[in-house]
Design a protein around this motif. Structure first.
Motif, PDB file in Angstrom:
ATOM      1  N   ALA A 286      -6.580   8.060  -2.073  1.00 48.55           N
ATOM      2  CA  ALA A 286      -6.225   7.344  -0.847  1.00 48.55           C
ATOM      3  C   ALA A 286      -6.305   8.267   0.360  1.00 48.55           C
ATOM      4  CB  ALA A 286      -4.823   6.762  -0.976  1.00 48.55           C
TER       5      ALA A 286
ATOM      6  N   ARG B   3     -12.456  -4.571   2.986  1.00 48.03           N
ATOM      7  CA  ARG B   3     -11.190  -4.536   3.714  1.00 48.03           C
ATOM      8  C   ARG B   3     -11.135  -3.332   4.653  1.00 48.03           C
ATOM      9  NH1 ARG B   3      -7.907  -8.580   4.511  1.00 48.03           N
ATOM     10  NH2 ARG B   3      -8.784  -9.236   2.507  1.00 48.03           N
ATOM     11  N   LYS B   4     -10.759  -3.556   5.904  1.00 44.43           N
ATOM     12  CA  LYS B   4     -10.654  -2.476   6.879  1.00 44.43           C
ATOM     13  C   LYS B   4      -9.466  -1.591   6.553  1.00 44.43           C
ATOM     14  CE  LYS B   4     -10.264  -1.578  11.853  1.00 44.43           C
ATOM     15  NZ  LYS B   4     -10.127  -2.202  13.198  1.00 44.43           N
ATOM     16  N   GLU B   5      -9.677  -0.287   6.593  1.00 44.18           N
ATOM     17  CA  GLU B   5      -8.599   0.656   6.294  1.00 44.18           C
ATOM     18  C   GLU B   5      -7.546   0.636   7.402  1.00 44.18           C
ATOM     19  OE1 GLU B   5      -8.201   2.312   3.609  1.00 44.18           O
ATOM     20  OE2 GLU B   5     -10.139   2.100   2.641  1.00 44.18           O
TER      21      GLU B   5
ATOM     22  N   PRO C 171      -1.731   5.824   7.052  1.00 45.56           N
ATOM     23  CA  PRO C 171      -1.340   5.551   5.667  1.00 45.56           C
ATOM     24  C   PRO C 171       0.168   5.473   5.502  1.00 45.56           C
ATOM     25  CG  PRO C 171      -1.813   7.868   5.925  1.00 45.56           C
ATOM     26  CD  PRO C 171      -2.113   7.229   7.253  1.00 45.56           C
TER      27      PRO C 171
ATOM     28  N   ALA D 249       0.855  -1.177   0.000  1.00 42.94           N
ATOM     29  CA  ALA D 249       0.000   0.000   0.000  1.00 42.94           C
ATOM     30  C   ALA D 249       0.890   1.224   0.000  1.00 42.94           C
ATOM     31  CB  ALA D 249      -0.875  -0.007   1.251  1.00 42.94           C
TER      32      ALA D 249
ATOM     33  N   LYS E 174     -10.364   9.263   0.572  1.00 40.30           N
ATOM     34  CA  LYS E 174     -11.383   8.226   0.711  1.00 40.30           C
ATOM     35  C   LYS E 174     -10.909   6.982   1.452  1.00 40.30           C
ATOM     36  CE  LYS E 174     -13.803   9.476  -3.576  1.00 40.30           C
ATOM     37  NZ  LYS E 174     -14.333   8.943  -4.867  1.00 40.30           N
ATOM     38  N   GLY E 175      -9.602   6.851   1.595  1.00 43.07           N
ATOM     39  CA  GLY E 175      -9.074   5.663   2.253  1.00 43.07           C
ATOM     40  C   GLY E 175      -8.172   4.880   1.320  1.00 43.07           C
ATOM     41  N   GLN E 176      -7.193   4.245   1.917  1.00 41.17           N
ATOM     42  CA  GLN E 176      -6.151   3.531   1.162  1.00 41.17           C
ATOM     43  C   GLN E 176      -6.716   2.402   0.298  1.00 41.17           C
ATOM     44  OE1 GLN E 176      -2.329   2.738   3.211  1.00 41.17           O
ATOM     45  NE2 GLN E 176      -2.988   0.605   3.116  1.00 41.17           N
ATOM     46  N   TRP E 177      -7.472   1.490   0.912  1.00 42.50           N
ATOM     47  CA  TRP E 177      -7.995   0.363   0.150  1.00 42.50           C
ATOM     48  C   TRP E 177      -9.108   0.790  -0.795  1.00 42.50           C
ATOM     49  CZ3 TRP E 177      -4.137  -2.299   0.221  1.00 42.50           C
ATOM     50  CH2 TRP E 177      -3.492  -2.779   1.363  1.00 42.50           C
ATOM     51  N   LYS E 178      -9.837   1.823  -0.427  1.00 41.44           N
ATOM     52  CA  LYS E 178     -10.842   2.369  -1.341  1.00 41.44           C
ATOM     53  C   LYS E 178     -10.173   2.853  -2.613  1.00 41.44           C
ATOM     54  CE  LYS E 178     -14.752   4.235  -2.747  1.00 41.44           C
ATOM     55  NZ  LYS E 178     -15.900   3.415  -3.208  1.00 41.44           N
TER      56      LYS E 178
ATOM     57  N   ARG F 107       1.341   5.701  -0.660  1.00 39.54           N
ATOM     58  CA  ARG F 107       0.709   6.998  -0.677  1.00 39.54           C
ATOM     59  C   ARG F 107       1.671   8.003  -1.261  1.00 39.54           C
ATOM     60  NH1 ARG F 107      -2.027  10.245   4.411  1.00 39.54           N
ATOM     61  NH2 ARG F 107      -2.812  11.997   3.199  1.00 39.54           N
TER      62      ARG F 107
END
Length: 245
Positions: free
Chosen positions: A57, A91-93, A97, A6, A60-64, A8
């Motif tokens: 990311a 998946r839980k964020e 990040p 993951a 809205k969130g990393q996995w989103k 960023r």
């Protein structure tokens, strides 16, 4: 996180990347070097995709973000190969990040396929690298079809993003095959679980990639580009088997 990289990208790092691609003669040492051709390759489009990916990311969130920018058939390794959108669903964020910076870009002559590579850093101080393969959609934007990477020892420097390098494949001559027909993979894979081997190529065949996963989940990824009439390996990533927990 060591095998699901993951990442960023900050707006600052993205700005450096864009400037590196658009720099004038006075800053030629930071300009990406690639052979001119008659194709429609545009390496800066991949940098823009990475920036938009990172912005999503943050907002809205990393996995989103991973899900939103993934192709329907995108593959990631956890460490076995999985269909990304299936794995990401629900998946839980993460609590915090990670950050990442693209440092290298490769692209097919026709611009239908490209690869980015760079480094990532975790809030806990761990570092690593990523490799992402991007495919251009009919509307002209890019979605990732494969994402992978690994951790690096603290003493080993992550890829440097201060200068961004880019390489574009030579354009195949009319009627010239860029690779043997047996290696050409047309269209998308059927909607089944990804296998321990996978491969793909640009529409013009000037960039191709393949991966192989062993029984112990160690794996290798290879990317080749058409240069001087020959498909030449420009990137190889070997990831060791995960350690037993």
């Amino acid at each position: 996180m060591s095998r699901v990289p993951a990442r960023r990208l900050t707006a600052f790092a993205g700005g450096i990347a864009i400037l590196a691609l658009a720099a004038g003669p006075a800053d030629a040492r930071r300009r990406p070097e690639y052979a001119p051709g008659v194709g429609t390759a545009n390496p800066s489009a991949l940098v823009a995709a990475e920036i938009a990916f990172a912005r999503t990311a943050r907002e809205k969130g990393q996995w989103k973000a991973f899900d939103e920018f993934a192709d329907d058939e995108a593959v990631m390794f956890v460490p076995e190969p999985v269909r990304a959108r299936d794995w990401l669903s629900g998946r839980k964020e993460p609590a915090a990040p990670v950050q990442w910076q693209a440092s290298q870009v490769w692209m097919s002559c026709d611009g239908t396929l490209g690869v980015t590579k760079g480094g990532w850093q975790q809030p806990d101080g761990s570092v690593g690298y990523f490799t992402t393969i991007w495919q251009r959609r009919k509307k002209g934007d890019y979605r990732w079809v494969l994402d992978q990477g690994d951790t690096l020892p603290p003493a080993q420097a992550v890829p440097n993003s201060d200068t961004l390098s880019a390489s574009v494949a030579d354009c195949a001559r009319p009627g010239e095959r860029s690779e043997p027909e047996a290696l050409v993979v047309e269209g998308k894979a059927p909607k089944t679980a990804p296998g321990m081997d996978g491969k793909g190529r640009s529409k013009d065949g000037t960039l191709r990639w393949s991966y192989h996963v062993n029984a112990d989940h160690s794996r290798s990824l290879s990317v080749s580009l058409l240069k001087n009439g020959t498909m030449t390996e420009v990137l190889r990533s070997d990831v060791a088997a995960p350690k037993a927990q």
